[in-house]
Scaffold this active site. Structure first.
Site, PDB file in Angstrom:
ATOM      1  N   VAL A 138      -3.902   2.672   0.022  1.00  0.00           N
ATOM      2  CA  VAL A 138      -4.442   1.785  -1.010  1.00  0.00           C
ATOM      3  C   VAL A 138      -3.281   1.094  -1.727  1.00  0.00           C
ATOM      4  CG1 VAL A 138      -6.562   3.124  -1.326  1.00  0.00           C
ATOM      5  CG2 VAL A 138      -4.582   3.612  -2.771  1.00  0.00           C
ATOM      6  N   CYS A 143       0.829  -1.202   0.000  1.00  0.00           N
ATOM      7  CA  CYS A 143       0.000   0.000   0.000  1.00  0.00           C
ATOM      8  C   CYS A 143       0.869   1.260   0.000  1.00  0.00           C
ATOM      9  CB  CYS A 143      -0.906   0.013   1.230  1.00  0.00           C
ATOM     10  SG  CYS A 143      -2.061  -1.384   1.256  1.00  0.00           S
ATOM     11  N   ASP A 144       0.323   2.317  -0.579  1.00  0.00           N
ATOM     12  CA  ASP A 144       1.031   3.588  -0.615  1.00  0.00           C
ATOM     13  C   ASP A 144       0.625   4.463   0.566  1.00  0.00           C
ATOM     14  OD1 ASP A 144      -1.473   4.673  -1.291  1.00  0.00           O
ATOM     15  OD2 ASP A 144      -0.989   4.795  -3.419  1.00  0.00           O
ATOM     16  N   ILE A 145       1.064   5.694   0.566  1.00  0.00           N
ATOM     17  CA  ILE A 145       0.809   6.611   1.674  1.00  0.00           C
ATOM     18  C   ILE A 145      -0.684   6.871   1.867  1.00  0.00           C
ATOM     19  CG2 ILE A 145       0.996   8.760   0.349  1.00  0.00           C
ATOM     20  CD1 ILE A 145       2.641   8.308   3.714  1.00  0.00           C
TER      21      ILE A 145
END
Length: 144
Positions: free
Chosen positions: A22, A17-19
């Site tokens: 998601v 997941c990113d910041i």
């Protein structure tokens, strides 16, 4: 409803997941690639053995339509169907939540190279035939 040849259940790992919390878009390609590897194993083949015998498959083009954002911990089903169009192998790779909600649709075009030379995909023809003989057709979402 699409007819698939192979399915695999995944669970999103937090590091994918990113910041924003998601799944990073590149990881969808990883899910699809891993599904293609597992598909080959399910029909008694693998990329390493194929390569050692002079057969390589190269992704030529990928189209991905993102429909729903996965989050850490989500489980999802990766489904695969394949066919030949001329010399190209076309892999339809769809991701769904277990309840049938669509996540993404991927269309992956691959070409076959034998002993360093592009060919018409003769080995891919045999792999697709073997898959159709060995694997049950899957309709998803599954009927409840």
């Amino acid at each position: 409803m699409p007819q698939y040849l192979f399915q695999h259940l995944f669970k999103v790992r937090d590091y994918e997941c990113d910041i924003q919390g998601v799944v990073n878009n590149a990881n969808y390609l990883h899910y699809m690639e891993h599904t293609r590897h597992l598909f080959l194993e399910a029909i008694g083949s693998d990329f390493s053995t194929l390569h050692q015998s002079g057969i390589d498959f190269y992704v030529r083009k990928v189209e991905v339509e993102y429909l729903y954002s996965l989050k850490g911990g989500n489980e999802f089903v990766s489904l695969l169907s394949c066919e030949k169009k001329g010399a190209k192998g076309i892999f339809i790779q769809d991701l769904y939540l277990p309840d049938g909600h669509p996540i993404s649709r991927g269309i992956v075009e691959a070409v076959e190279v034998f002993q360093g030379k592009l060919n018409r995909g003769e080995h891919l023809d045999r792999l697709i035939e073997r898959a159709k003989e060995m694997l049950p057709t899957i309709t998803f979402p599954l009927k409840k």
